[in-house]
Scaffold this motif. Structure first.
Motif, mmCIF file in Angstrom:
data_model
loop_
_atom_site.group_PDB
_atom_site.id
_atom_site.type_symbol
_atom_site.label_atom_id
_atom_site.label_comp_id
_atom_site.label_asym_id
_atom_site.label_seq_id
_atom_site.Cartn_x
_atom_site.Cartn_y
_atom_site.Cartn_z
ATOM 1 N N GLU A 69 0.833 -1.195 0.000
ATOM 2 C CA GLU A 69 0.000 0.000 0.000
ATOM 3 C C GLU A 69 0.871 1.249 0.000
ATOM 4 O O GLU A 69 2.073 1.204 0.284
ATOM 5 C CB GLU A 69 -0.915 -0.007 1.228
ATOM 6 C CG GLU A 69 -1.913 -1.145 1.260
ATOM 7 C CD GLU A 69 -2.760 -1.124 2.520
ATOM 8 O OE1 GLU A 69 -2.631 -0.161 3.319
ATOM 9 O OE2 GLU A 69 -3.544 -2.064 2.712
ATOM 10 N N PRO A 96 1.271 -3.669 5.312
ATOM 11 C CA PRO A 96 0.785 -2.389 5.844
ATOM 12 C C PRO A 96 1.044 -2.314 7.343
ATOM 13 O O PRO A 96 1.260 -3.345 8.000
ATOM 14 C CB PRO A 96 -0.722 -2.424 5.526
ATOM 15 C CG PRO A 96 -1.058 -3.876 5.463
ATOM 16 C CD PRO A 96 0.162 -4.553 4.907
ATOM 17 N N LEU A 97 1.002 -1.121 7.869
ATOM 18 C CA LEU A 97 1.326 -0.912 9.281
ATOM 19 C C LEU A 97 0.356 -1.644 10.201
ATOM 20 O O LEU A 97 0.739 -2.109 11.276
ATOM 21 C CB LEU A 97 1.333 0.589 9.587
ATOM 22 C CG LEU A 97 1.950 1.034 10.913
ATOM 23 C CD1 LEU A 97 3.334 0.452 11.119
ATOM 24 C CD2 LEU A 97 1.986 2.554 10.988
ATOM 25 N N ASN A 152 -0.222 4.542 6.358
ATOM 26 C CA ASN A 152 0.893 3.718 6.797
ATOM 27 C C ASN A 152 2.023 4.527 7.427
ATOM 28 O O ASN A 152 1.768 5.492 8.135
ATOM 29 C CB ASN A 152 1.378 2.848 5.632
ATOM 30 C CG ASN A 152 0.347 1.796 5.262
ATOM 31 O OD1 ASN A 152 0.098 0.875 6.031
ATOM 32 N ND2 ASN A 152 -0.279 1.942 4.106
ATOM 33 N N TRP A 186 -4.317 3.356 10.267
ATOM 34 C CA TRP A 186 -3.206 3.882 9.484
ATOM 35 C C TRP A 186 -3.371 3.674 7.975
ATOM 36 O O TRP A 186 -2.590 2.948 7.349
ATOM 37 C CB TRP A 186 -1.863 3.286 9.946
ATOM 38 C CG TRP A 186 -1.551 3.612 11.354
ATOM 39 C CD1 TRP A 186 -1.569 2.770 12.421
ATOM 40 C CD2 TRP A 186 -1.229 4.911 11.882
ATOM 41 N NE1 TRP A 186 -1.270 3.447 13.576
ATOM 42 C CE2 TRP A 186 -1.063 4.758 13.276
ATOM 43 C CE3 TRP A 186 -1.071 6.173 11.306
ATOM 44 C CZ2 TRP A 186 -0.750 5.822 14.101
ATOM 45 C CZ3 TRP A 186 -0.767 7.237 12.136
ATOM 46 C CH2 TRP A 186 -0.595 7.063 13.504
ATOM 47 N N THR A 201 4.062 2.470 2.678
ATOM 48 C CA THR A 201 4.612 1.355 3.449
ATOM 49 C C THR A 201 6.136 1.286 3.411
ATOM 50 O O THR A 201 6.733 0.520 4.162
ATOM 51 C CB THR A 201 4.045 0.013 2.943
ATOM 52 O OG1 THR A 201 4.203 -0.061 1.523
ATOM 53 C CG2 THR A 201 2.569 -0.117 3.291
#
Length: 534
Positions: A186, A327-328, A383, A380, A189
């Protein structure tokens, strides 16, 4: 064949997981997200005993957390936490229970936990932030212990989660090979960070690394920007254009947002990958290139193939090796380390880096526990890029303040939190009684002042559990305190001392109790008498 089937076919043919990968064992773990001593952030405790039906007891004194890979750590150690342990118990089928005894450390998981809470894989996979006594935040999550080896080279990447370590392993596997790489993930990232790490560990590290965002180049100019153009090749071409491929000759060319490449550019990219030759715009003689191509995208290229917007042969050529950057929200155990990393950069810029090294262990945490838990629960969408910007704003708006504060705009941004699964509250019948046997009855005269003081501190100056621990009636506690030369009561405190402490602790009663070391109930009465608020 529908979109989902095509996606499955391409994924399986490109990176079919091995039998070992499919059987990876995941164990529950606790990672420190926030602590009054920010140097503790990132330390971890594996709860492997739960896999065999055992229990893990967690208090401020034990067990010891450690740095991923076996670095030095220690028990949580914060005075705001009780010596009475929290208990983590296996509930079978990948589920566990957190049991909180009355009078022990206050635990909040979205809401205060009374008695106990049960968590299953649906909660443990995204992670459950646990706020302890409004001072420490732990993330209860799953991890693969075999991915907990020491990081000899972090590759410039912050984080010790399983997924972050897996990305590092992919980089080490592919960096010295000449195959093209496709990085998926994403927006925000850190795909370019991965591309640079590949270049720096490749045979081309001494040559140029050129980064190009195809989404930022006008489509009518994309071919000329990439492959170069002869003078007069198109309207406005008043001079020879070198192009990014020739500029990166001998090095690495990183094409970000490759899914935005126009159709004619896709054809030219495919030719370069197949033959190593390209034609500048307006040219008729092929030019040989020697470039390592690394591409990145946040788009579903398989879906674009179905829509006729991306060429399947180009995807296959680009995907000499496929790396997915998570992703986060899939690596929440890294959020504490990332916040610490970005905060250190911003605090050094404004000359306040000392805030990350507190000298008073009983002071209110610089990163409030409630804020840390909200950062972990937040989804997020932007991210790491979004997290970095938010930390910068927190630091700037909190300049000169003893701890971070959230302004109204950030409050609204963090308010759009998608609640994480909170687990199932246990009924009274499901919550087993504490295993710690009651203390034997003793004579108050047998209690020394040192033992009394230690018990009061262990129970956060709550007189009832202190009396229970010592094995004496609660009424006897008052007599012992009155006879002690070095233990004060709330009545011994001056108005000035209470007012100053109230201001420094910003009305936080628990923090005032820890600093002044007096009974919570008696201090609350004094605060009320002085017209102060908690």
């Amino acid at each position: 064949m529908n979109e989902g089937q095509l996606d499955d076919v391409i994924t399986l043919t490109r990176q079919k997981p091995s039998a070992g990968a499919q059987s990876r064992r995941r164990v529950p773990a606790l990672t420190i997200v926030s602590h009054p001593d920010m140097r503790r952030v990132g330390e971890r405790l594996l709860l492997g005993e739960l896999l065999t039906g055992g229990e893990v007891h967690l208090s401020r004194m034990a067990p010891e957390f450690a740095r991923p890979g076996g670095g030095a750590g220690g028990p949580l150690g914060d005075r705001g936490l009780s010596r009475k342990p929290l208990r983590f118990v296996s509930a079978g089928e990948g589920r566990l229970r957190l049991l909180v005894d009355e009078g022990g450390t206050q635990v909040v998981a979205g809401e205060p936990i009374r008695g106990g809470r049960e968590f299953g894989p649906e909660e443990l996979t995204p992670g459950v932030p646990l706020e302890l006594a409004e001072r420490v935040v732990l993330l209860l999550h799953l991890m693969e212990p075999e991915m907990d080896e020491p990081s000899t080279d972090p590759l410039g990447m912050v984080g010790e989660s399983t997924s972050t370590r897996r990305v590092r392993a992919h980089i080490e596997q592919i960096a010295d090979l000449e195959v093209p790489v496709l990085i998926r993930g994403e927006t925000g990232t850190g795909k370019e960070l991965v591309a640079r790490a590949i270049h720096e560990r490749s045979k081309r590290r001494g040559e140029r690394f050129i980064s190009v965002n195809l989404g930022a180049i006008p489509k009518e100019l994309a071919a000329a920007e990439l492959f170069g153009a002869h003078k007069g090749a198109y309207t406005g071409a008043t001079r020879e254009r070198e192009g990014f491929f020739r500029a990166a000759q001998g090095g690495t060319l990183f094409l970000d947002e490759v899914g935005e490449a126009p159709p004619e550019v896709q054809v030219m990219l495919l030719r370069v990958l197949e033959t190593g030759e390209m034609y500048p715009v307006g040219g008729h003689t092929p030019v040989t290139t020697d470039v390592r191509l690394v591409a990145a995208t946040d788009a579903n290229l398989e879906a674009r193939i179905l829509e006729g917007r991306f060429k399947a042969p180009l995807l296959h050529r680009l995907t000499g090796y496929d790396i997915r950057v998570p992703p986060l929200r899939e690596r929440r155990e890294d959020i504490g380390l990332l916040v610490l990393h970005f905060a250190r950069e911003e605090l050094e810029a404004i000359g306040e880096s000392w805030r990350l090294n507190p000298t008073d262990s009983s002071a209110e945490p610089w990163l409030p526990a409630s804020l840390a838990a909200r950062l972990v629960r937040y989804s997020w969408p932007g991210n790491i890029r979004q997290l970095r910007n938010l930390v910068r704003q927190l630091i700037i708006t909190s300049r000169g303040q003893p701890h971070l504060r959230v302004d109204p705009r950030l409050e609204r941004e963090l308010g759009s939190v998608t609640p994480l699964p909170a687990g199932r509250a246990l009924s009274t019948q499901e919550t087993p009684a504490p295993r710690t046997p009651p203390a034997p009855r003793r004579k108050p005269s047998d209690i020394s002042e040192q033992e009394l003081l230690a018990a009061l501190r262990a129970n956060s100056w709550d007189l009832k559990p202190t009396a229970d621990q010592l094995g004496i009636p609660r009424s006897s506690i008052y007599d012992l305190i009155d006879r002690s030369k070095h233990i004060r009561t709330a009545g011994d405190l001056s108005t000035e001392e209470i007012t100053r402490c109230h201001q420094e602790c910003q009305g936080n009663l628990e923090a005032m109790v820890q600093r002044l070391e007096v009974s919570r109930q008696a201090l609350r009465r004094r605060i009320k008498e002085l017209g102060l608020e908690t």
